[in-house]
Design a protein around this motif. Structure first.
Motif, PDB file in Angstrom:
ATOM      1  N   MET A   1       0.847  -0.965   0.444  1.00  0.00           N
ATOM      2  CA  MET A   1       0.523   0.092   0.008  1.00  0.00           C
ATOM      3  C   MET A   1       0.815   1.304  -0.162  1.00  0.00           C
ATOM      4  SD  MET A   1      -2.627   0.952   3.015  1.00  0.00           S
ATOM      5  CE  MET A   1      -3.903  -0.720   2.460  1.00  0.00           C
ATOM      6  N   SER A   2       0.424   2.150  -1.012  1.00  0.00           N
ATOM      7  CA  SER A   2       1.792   3.821  -0.787  1.00  0.00           C
ATOM      8  C   SER A   2       0.484   4.198   0.255  1.00  0.00           C
ATOM      9  CB  SER A   2       1.177   4.466  -2.358  1.00  0.00           C
ATOM     10  OG  SER A   2      -0.373   4.600  -2.635  1.00  0.00           O
ATOM     11  N   ARG A   3       1.933   5.407   0.480  1.00  0.00           N
ATOM     12  CA  ARG A   3       1.133   6.593   1.821  1.00  0.00           C
ATOM     13  C   ARG A   3       0.080   7.036   0.865  1.00  0.00           C
ATOM     14  NH1 ARG A   3       4.825  11.672   1.849  1.00  0.00           N
ATOM     15  NH2 ARG A   3       3.703  13.205   1.658  1.00  0.00           N
ATOM     16  N   GLU A   4      -0.176   7.676  -0.477  1.00  0.00           N
ATOM     17  CA  GLU A   4      -1.291   8.007  -0.488  1.00  0.00           C
ATOM     18  C   GLU A   4      -2.653   7.352  -0.305  1.00  0.00           C
ATOM     19  OE1 GLU A   4       1.339   7.548  -2.883  1.00  0.00           O
ATOM     20  OE2 GLU A   4       1.702  10.475  -1.910  1.00  0.00           O
ATOM     21  N   LYS A   5      -2.471   6.010  -0.684  1.00  0.00           N
ATOM     22  CA  LYS A   5      -3.805   5.146  -0.391  1.00  0.00           C
ATOM     23  C   LYS A   5      -3.875   4.667   1.054  1.00  0.00           C
ATOM     24  CE  LYS A   5      -5.998   1.982  -3.450  1.00  0.00           C
ATOM     25  NZ  LYS A   5      -6.638   2.159  -3.423  1.00  0.00           N
ATOM     26  N   PHE A   6      -3.449   5.011   1.579  1.00  0.00           N
ATOM     27  CA  PHE A   6      -2.951   5.053   3.130  1.00  0.00           C
ATOM     28  C   PHE A   6      -4.174   5.614   3.737  1.00  0.00           C
ATOM     29  CE2 PHE A   6      -2.464   5.631   7.942  1.00  0.00           C
ATOM     30  CZ  PHE A   6      -2.474   4.491   8.361  1.00  0.00           C
ATOM     31  N   ILE A   7      -3.600   7.064   3.268  1.00  0.00           N
ATOM     32  CA  ILE A   7      -4.610   8.641   4.239  1.00  0.00           C
ATOM     33  C   ILE A   7      -5.874   8.369   3.076  1.00  0.00           C
ATOM     34  CG2 ILE A   7      -3.839  11.240   3.454  1.00  0.00           C
ATOM     35  CD1 ILE A   7      -2.472  10.544   5.421  1.00  0.00           C
ATOM     36  N   GLU A   8      -5.874   8.136   2.278  1.00  0.00           N
ATOM     37  CA  GLU A   8      -7.389   7.964   1.473  1.00  0.00           C
ATOM     38  C   GLU A   8      -8.017   7.306   2.175  1.00  0.00           C
ATOM     39  OE1 GLU A   8      -7.667   5.898  -2.670  1.00  0.00           O
ATOM     40  OE2 GLU A   8      -6.719   7.707  -3.027  1.00  0.00           O
ATOM     41  N   GLN A   9      -7.222   6.432   2.210  1.00  0.00           N
ATOM     42  CA  GLN A   9      -8.668   5.083   2.972  1.00  0.00           C
ATOM     43  C   GLN A   9      -9.049   5.678   4.835  1.00  0.00           C
ATOM     44  OE1 GLN A   9      -6.973   1.179   4.108  1.00  0.00           O
ATOM     45  NE2 GLN A   9      -7.294   0.996   0.570  1.00  0.00           N
ATOM     46  N   LEU A  10      -7.841   5.770   5.314  1.00  0.00           N
ATOM     47  CA  LEU A  10      -8.097   6.109   6.589  1.00  0.00           C
ATOM     48  C   LEU A  10      -8.735   7.713   6.684  1.00  0.00           C
ATOM     49  CD1 LEU A  10      -6.966   6.298   9.633  1.00  0.00           C
ATOM     50  CD2 LEU A  10      -5.371   8.012   9.020  1.00  0.00           C
ATOM     51  N   GLU A  11      -8.789   8.459   5.485  1.00  0.00           N
ATOM     52  CA  GLU A  11      -9.828   9.771   5.698  1.00  0.00           C
ATOM     53  C   GLU A  11     -11.332   9.270   5.563  1.00  0.00           C
ATOM     54  OE1 GLU A  11      -9.266  12.533   2.491  1.00  0.00           O
ATOM     55  OE2 GLU A  11     -10.891  14.459   3.102  1.00  0.00           O
ATOM     56  N   SER A  12     -11.442   8.159   4.725  1.00  0.00           N
ATOM     57  CA  SER A  12     -13.146   7.721   4.968  1.00  0.00           C
ATOM     58  C   SER A  12     -13.217   5.928   5.748  1.00  0.00           C
ATOM     59  CB  SER A  12     -13.249   6.875   3.271  1.00  0.00           C
ATOM     60  OG  SER A  12     -12.485   5.003   3.472  1.00  0.00           O
ATOM     61  N   LEU A  13     -12.310   5.854   6.539  1.00  0.00           N
ATOM     62  CA  LEU A  13     -12.568   5.258   8.070  1.00  0.00           C
ATOM     63  C   LEU A  13     -12.648   6.251   8.677  1.00  0.00           C
ATOM     64  CD1 LEU A  13     -10.337   2.431   7.791  1.00  0.00           C
ATOM     65  CD2 LEU A  13     -12.313   2.066   7.870  1.00  0.00           C
ATOM     66  N   LEU A  14     -12.358   7.657   8.902  1.00  0.00           N
ATOM     67  CA  LEU A  14     -12.999   8.366   9.901  1.00  0.00           C
ATOM     68  C   LEU A  14     -13.833   9.097   9.548  1.00  0.00           C
ATOM     69  CD1 LEU A  14      -8.968  10.061  10.919  1.00  0.00           C
ATOM     70  CD2 LEU A  14     -10.398   8.294  12.098  1.00  0.00           C
ATOM     71  N   SER A  15     -14.757   8.832   8.647  1.00  0.00           N
ATOM     72  CA  SER A  15     -16.034   9.871   8.043  1.00  0.00           C
ATOM     73  C   SER A  15     -16.699  10.056   9.021  1.00  0.00           C
ATOM     74  CB  SER A  15     -16.486   9.368   6.990  1.00  0.00           C
ATOM     75  OG  SER A  15     -16.952   7.813   7.032  1.00  0.00           O
ATOM     76  N   PRO A  16     -17.195   9.044  10.250  1.00  0.00           N
ATOM     77  CA  PRO A  16     -18.021   9.438  11.403  1.00  0.00           C
ATOM     78  C   PRO A  16     -17.415  10.627  12.684  1.00  0.00           C
ATOM     79  CG  PRO A  16     -17.353   6.964  11.629  1.00  0.00           C
ATOM     80  CD  PRO A  16     -16.149   7.630  10.590  1.00  0.00           C
ATOM     81  N   ILE A  17     -16.538  10.745  12.712  1.00  0.00           N
ATOM     82  CA  ILE A  17     -16.237  11.352  13.651  1.00  0.00           C
ATOM     83  C   ILE A  17     -15.878  13.393  12.879  1.00  0.00           C
ATOM     84  CG2 ILE A  17     -14.383  10.017  15.350  1.00  0.00           C
ATOM     85  CD1 ILE A  17     -11.883  11.448  13.508  1.00  0.00           C
ATOM     86  N   SER A  18     -16.472  14.440  13.494  1.00  0.00           N
ATOM     87  CA  SER A  18     -16.073  15.669  13.142  1.00  0.00           C
ATOM     88  C   SER A  18     -15.623  16.085  13.007  1.00  0.00           C
ATOM     89  CB  SER A  18     -16.287  16.841  14.440  1.00  0.00           C
ATOM     90  OG  SER A  18     -14.838  16.516  14.593  1.00  0.00           O
ATOM     91  N   ALA A  19     -15.513  16.365  10.925  1.00  0.00           N
ATOM     92  CA  ALA A  19     -14.205  17.424  10.160  1.00  0.00           C
ATOM     93  C   ALA A  19     -13.410  17.613  11.155  1.00  0.00           C
ATOM     94  CB  ALA A  19     -15.422  18.393   9.344  1.00  0.00           C
ATOM     95  N   GLN A  20     -12.947  18.065  11.928  1.00  0.00           N
ATOM     96  CA  GLN A  20     -12.299  19.170  12.395  1.00  0.00           C
ATOM     97  C   GLN A  20     -10.989  18.215  12.894  1.00  0.00           C
ATOM     98  OE1 GLN A  20     -12.888  21.985  15.696  1.00  0.00           O
ATOM     99  NE2 GLN A  20     -10.470  21.675  16.045  1.00  0.00           N
ATOM    100  N   GLU A  21     -12.055  16.915  13.739  1.00  0.00           N
ATOM    101  CA  GLU A  21     -10.711  16.013  14.527  1.00  0.00           C
ATOM    102  C   GLU A  21     -10.462  14.757  13.468  1.00  0.00           C
ATOM    103  OE1 GLU A  21     -10.361  14.960  17.020  1.00  0.00           O
ATOM    104  OE2 GLU A  21     -12.235  15.478  18.750  1.00  0.00           O
ATOM    105  N   ARG A  22     -11.138  14.778  12.512  1.00  0.00           N
ATOM    106  CA  ARG A  22     -10.979  14.411  10.834  1.00  0.00           C
ATOM    107  C   ARG A  22      -9.395  15.288  10.635  1.00  0.00           C
ATOM    108  NH1 ARG A  22     -14.942  13.242   8.781  1.00  0.00           N
ATOM    109  NH2 ARG A  22     -15.415  14.435   7.332  1.00  0.00           N
TER     110      ARG A  22
END
Lengths: 219, 117
Positions: A1-22
């Motif tokens: 997995m690339s770094r970009e892919k990691f950040i991208e996946q993390l972003e979608s996984l973190l969608s339940p928390i507030s935008a600021q926290e994310r």
């Protein structure tokens, strides 16, 4: 997995928390990769684990995931408890119930030679009483109908002979009144049997069936 | 390491690391510094930093560095007070544990025994 892919996946996984926290979390990890440098990227990725792992750690800290699944579980338990109470008339704490049920069953079976004959006798007595009550109710119903007919007949006969045989006629009308009163009394008896005594006995009969499995649970 | 590092100890260590940097320091560097003392997974530090930020023991500022933004963490006055608390707690705690480990000179016990005699 690339770094970009990691950040991208993390972003979608973190969608339940507030935008600021994310944003904060994503910026931290973005920074982290940048500071580690291109040559250490693979090393950092391996040590961080999957985006799911990282997201879970963030959820634990933010306090998001602690609550949501718990609530679902609680609800599940509640409905299960309700189901138990619906099918089982024994009112016990839900946790004790299955254990108690088993132990009680064993005890009941072992002592059945004592209570079974007594219970059987009780059932016969109740059934007999129900039959007797039904017979009495029927008798009173027949009597009531007969007395209504008789009372009315006496009444009518009395009126017809009012002029020719006044003394006899008046006593006939009086007798008719008494007979009708008795008919009403019998109707009341019938109602008493049909509406109170027979249902009461039936309930008692049903109760005596479930009695051995109920008494100990309620104590 | 065989000993677990609890949340409080981790907070204390991170505060201590950040407090040594007058200009503030950043996530990657903090991780490397903490690792000189204890094992720390790379994903563990973020929650600690977040917790310390919420408690206002740390503050952040962004500084441009080589064409990108880097987030710097600095200790606050409150953070210094907290760190002092941790330091004294740690002294008491490690003192007691060391005493036990060293076989225990226990004055209380001796005094009791003498009184009995």
């Amino acid at each position: 997995m690339s770094r970009e892919k990691f950040i991208e996946q993390l972003e979608s996984l973190l969608s339940p928390i507030s935008a600021q926290e994310r944003e904060e979390a994503l910026q931290y990890y973005q920074n982290y990769f940048e500071d580690a440098g291109k040559e250490k990227e693979a090393e950092v990725l391996e040590e961080l684990g999957t985006p799911e792992d990282v997201a879970k750690i963030i959820f634990d800290e933010v306090g998001y995931q602690e609550e949501a699944p718990k609530r679902v579980e609680e609800k599940k338990e509640e409905t299960e408890n309700q189901l138990h109470q619906g099918t089982d008339s024994v009112q016990n704490t839900p946790n004790e119930k299955p254990k108690m049920g088993k132990a009680r069953k064993i005890i009941m079976i072992c002592t059945s030679f004592i209570w079974a004959p007594i219970l059987f006798a009780l059932w016969i007595v109740i059934v007999t009483l129900i039959i007797v009550s039904a017979a009495l109710a029927f008798t009173f119903a027949v009597l009531a109908v007969a007395f209504v007919v008789l009372g009315l007949a006496a009444f009518v006969y009395g009126f017809i002979h009012m002029i020719t045989l006044p003394a006899f006629a008046i006593s006939l009308v009086g007798a008719g009144f008494i007979i009708l009163a008795l008919a009403i009394l019998f109707v009341l008896f019938v109602l008493l049997f049909v509406m109170l005594i027979i249902p009461g006995l039936s309930k008692l009969l049903v109760l005596s069936y479930t009695l051995p499995f109920k008494v100990k649970g309620e104590n | 390491m065989v000993f677990n590092t609890g949340a409080a100890l981790l907070d204390a260590i991170v505060l201590a690391v950040v407090s040594t940097e007058k200009e503030g320091t950043y996530g990657y560097k903090i991780t490397q510094d903490v690792r000189q003392a204890i094992e720390l997974s790379e994903s563990t530090l973020y929650p600690v930093l977040r917790r310390l930020l919420k408690a206002e023991c740390l503050e952040v500022y962004d500084k441009e560095c080589a064409g990108r933004n880097r987030r710097y963490y600095m200790i606050t006055e409150q953070g210094r007070i907290k760190l002092e608390e941790y330091r004294s707690e740690w002294k008491v705690y490690t003192g007691k544990v060391t005493e036990l480990f060293d076989g225990g000179h226990r004055p209380h016990q001796d005094e009791i025994e003498e009184a009995v005699k």
